[in-house]
Design a protein around this motif. Sequence first.
Motif, PDB file in Angstrom:
ATOM      1  N   UNK A 265       0.776  -0.975  -0.299  1.00 28.85           N
ATOM      2  CA  UNK A 265       0.327  -0.331   0.142  1.00 28.85           C
ATOM      3  C   UNK A 265       0.878   1.601  -0.324  1.00 28.85           C
ATOM      4  N   UNK A 266       2.248   1.385   0.212  1.00 25.29           N
ATOM      5  CA  UNK A 266       2.824   2.371   0.025  1.00 25.29           C
ATOM      6  C   UNK A 266       2.926   3.413  -1.550  1.00 25.29           C
ATOM      7  N   UNK A 267       2.229   1.923  -2.533  1.00 28.99           N
ATOM      8  CA  UNK A 267       1.938   2.699  -4.339  1.00 28.99           C
ATOM      9  C   UNK A 267       1.136   4.297  -3.356  1.00 28.99           C
ATOM     10  N   UNK A 268       0.241   3.745  -2.804  1.00 28.91           N
ATOM     11  CA  UNK A 268      -0.261   5.109  -2.631  1.00 28.91           C
ATOM     12  C   UNK A 268       1.005   6.497  -2.014  1.00 28.91           C
ATOM     13  N   UNK A 269       1.876   6.576  -1.520  1.00 24.16           N
ATOM     14  CA  UNK A 269       2.292   7.621  -1.204  1.00 24.16           C
ATOM     15  C   UNK A 269       4.143   7.715  -2.245  1.00 24.16           C
ATOM     16  N   UNK A 270       4.351   6.419  -3.334  1.00 25.40           N
ATOM     17  CA  UNK A 270       5.379   6.698  -3.779  1.00 25.40           C
ATOM     18  C   UNK A 270       4.765   6.656  -5.513  1.00 25.40           C
ATOM     19  N   UNK A 271       3.073   6.297  -5.865  1.00 30.94           N
ATOM     20  CA  UNK A 271       2.713   5.474  -7.434  1.00 30.94           C
ATOM     21  C   UNK A 271       1.948   7.175  -6.984  1.00 30.94           C
ATOM     22  N   UNK A 272       0.779   7.569  -6.050  1.00 27.09           N
ATOM     23  CA  UNK A 272      -0.119   8.517  -5.843  1.00 27.09           C
ATOM     24  C   UNK A 272      -0.154   9.827  -5.414  1.00 27.09           C
ATOM     25  N   UNK A 273       1.377   9.910  -4.972  1.00 29.48           N
ATOM     26  CA  UNK A 273       2.121  11.294  -4.093  1.00 29.48           C
ATOM     27  C   UNK A 273       0.571  11.464  -3.205  1.00 29.48           C
ATOM     28  N   UNK A 274       0.576  10.774  -2.695  1.00 30.22           N
ATOM     29  CA  UNK A 274      -0.831  10.013  -0.444  1.00 30.22           C
ATOM     30  C   UNK A 274       0.889  10.976  -0.340  1.00 30.22           C
ATOM     31  N   UNK A 275       0.430  11.218   1.116  1.00 26.47           N
ATOM     32  CA  UNK A 275       1.016  12.115   2.182  1.00 26.47           C
ATOM     33  C   UNK A 275       1.347  10.730   3.144  1.00 26.47           C
ATOM     34  N   UNK A 276       0.192   9.370   3.138  1.00 27.70           N
ATOM     35  CA  UNK A 276       0.020   8.011   3.814  1.00 27.70           C
ATOM     36  C   UNK A 276      -0.221   7.108   2.903  1.00 27.70           C
ATOM     37  N   UNK A 277      -0.148   6.026   3.573  1.00 28.29           N
ATOM     38  CA  UNK A 277      -1.056   5.027   3.386  1.00 28.29           C
ATOM     39  C   UNK A 277      -2.526   4.762   3.172  1.00 28.29           C
ATOM     40  N   UNK A 278      -3.567   6.012   4.179  1.00 27.49           N
ATOM     41  CA  UNK A 278      -4.834   5.779   4.574  1.00 27.49           C
ATOM     42  C   UNK A 278      -5.651   5.431   3.241  1.00 27.49           C
ATOM     43  N   UNK A 279      -5.508   6.224   1.677  1.00 24.93           N
ATOM     44  CA  UNK A 279      -6.268   6.230   1.436  1.00 24.93           C
ATOM     45  C   UNK A 279      -6.167   5.166   0.295  1.00 24.93           C
ATOM     46  N   UNK A 280      -5.334   3.812   0.062  1.00 19.43           N
ATOM     47  CA  UNK A 280      -5.660   3.227  -0.932  1.00 19.43           C
ATOM     48  C   UNK A 280      -6.091   1.910  -0.605  1.00 19.43           C
ATOM     49  N   UNK A 281      -7.226   1.735  -2.027  1.00 23.18           N
ATOM     50  CA  UNK A 281      -8.204   0.737  -1.627  1.00 23.18           C
ATOM     51  C   UNK A 281      -8.049  -0.577  -1.931  1.00 23.18           C
ATOM     52  N   UNK A 282      -8.931  -1.289  -1.063  1.00 22.75           N
ATOM     53  CA  UNK A 282      -8.665  -2.741  -1.690  1.00 22.75           C
ATOM     54  C   UNK A 282      -8.889  -3.883  -3.406  1.00 22.75           C
ATOM     55  N   UNK A 283      -9.099  -2.593  -3.738  1.00 21.35           N
ATOM     56  CA  UNK A 283     -10.340  -2.489  -5.141  1.00 21.35           C
ATOM     57  C   UNK A 283      -8.027  -2.150  -6.945  1.00 21.35           C
ATOM     58  N   UNK A 284      -7.511  -0.894  -5.445  1.00 17.70           N
ATOM     59  CA  UNK A 284      -6.369  -0.374  -5.895  1.00 17.70           C
ATOM     60  C   UNK A 284      -5.467  -1.445  -5.943  1.00 17.70           C
ATOM     61  N   UNK A 285      -4.986  -2.228  -4.762  1.00 15.29           N
ATOM     62  CA  UNK A 285      -4.066  -3.430  -4.715  1.00 15.29           C
ATOM     63  C   UNK A 285      -4.633  -4.565  -4.806  1.00 15.29           C
ATOM     64  N   UNK A 286      -5.455  -4.688  -5.813  1.00 12.01           N
ATOM     65  CA  UNK A 286      -6.094  -6.405  -6.446  1.00 12.01           C
ATOM     66  C   UNK A 286      -6.086  -5.793  -7.435  1.00 12.01           C
ATOM     67  N   UNK A 287      -6.153  -5.016  -8.606  1.00 10.95           N
ATOM     68  CA  UNK A 287      -5.657  -4.735  -9.311  1.00 10.95           C
ATOM     69  C   UNK A 287      -4.000  -4.697 -10.106  1.00 10.95           C
ATOM     70  N   UNK A 288      -3.187  -3.523  -8.704  1.00 10.55           N
ATOM     71  CA  UNK A 288      -1.687  -4.020  -8.931  1.00 10.55           C
ATOM     72  C   UNK A 288      -0.971  -5.136  -9.008  1.00 10.55           C
TER      73      UNK A 288
END
Length: 259
Positions: free
Chosen positions: A44-67
């Motif tokens: 879920x670090x993708x929220x920070x290093x891919x999506x540019x968020x400040x933390x991992x809390x916005x990452x969804x199950x659907x995103x992890x499933x897709x990746x």
Amino acid sequence: MSKNLGAWDKAKRDGRKMSMITAYDYPFARMADAAGIDAILVGDSLGMVVAGDADTLRVSLEQIEYHTRIVAKGVQKALLMSDLPFGSYEQSPAQALASATRLIKAGADIVKLEGGEAMVETVAYLSARAVPVCAHIGLTPQYVRQFGGFKRQGKTPEGAARLLQDAIAFAEAGARIVLMEAIPSPLATEITQRIAAPTIGIGAGPGTDGQVLVLHDVLGLNQDHVPAFAKAYLDGAKLIQQAMADYADDVRSVKFPTS
């Protein structure tokens, strides 16, 4: 390293150190697998290093499933681990099973969840239902607001005792791997020696059974928050930005394309 978790247990017994790196797409997953990386984490670090968020809390199950699905296409040998993101498993063991099932079906060999004592029952529930689990303790990014920031854990005797107790409880509940983030090196070493499950460290010193780093930190692509414990093996951001600048210059000067 085999996708068979029994091979990971043997590696721990034999003293063979294991490597893990994050990946979020097919090309990098394929390269990591070809490089001999033992495990690839769809974090879920993708929220920070891919999506540019400040933390991992916005990452969804659907995103992890897709990746997970696209990363799995590039992985032949490495163990593929996927994060259960914030909000996808805490409500109940049944919720965790439903979420984990989606990730396993997308291609994950093992799922990772964060937390301490409150998650032991969930780990046991998943383990009893054929879902391999990695328990993540120490600095757990999904708890960043509770911690008041990305702060090192286990620095006090009480904190260290709690993390040791959590690690033992998770291993006894069936966790196949225990990941420890940002905890004192002596504590990580002690936990590694006390439990049968293989341990993976990040910012936890050299005494763990293996290490994990974020892909963007390893390649020098992270231009925002870089943890002090990370190590860049390439100045990737500079090299890639220069390549883009050279391309733009060639277009403007009509050097590209040629006739």
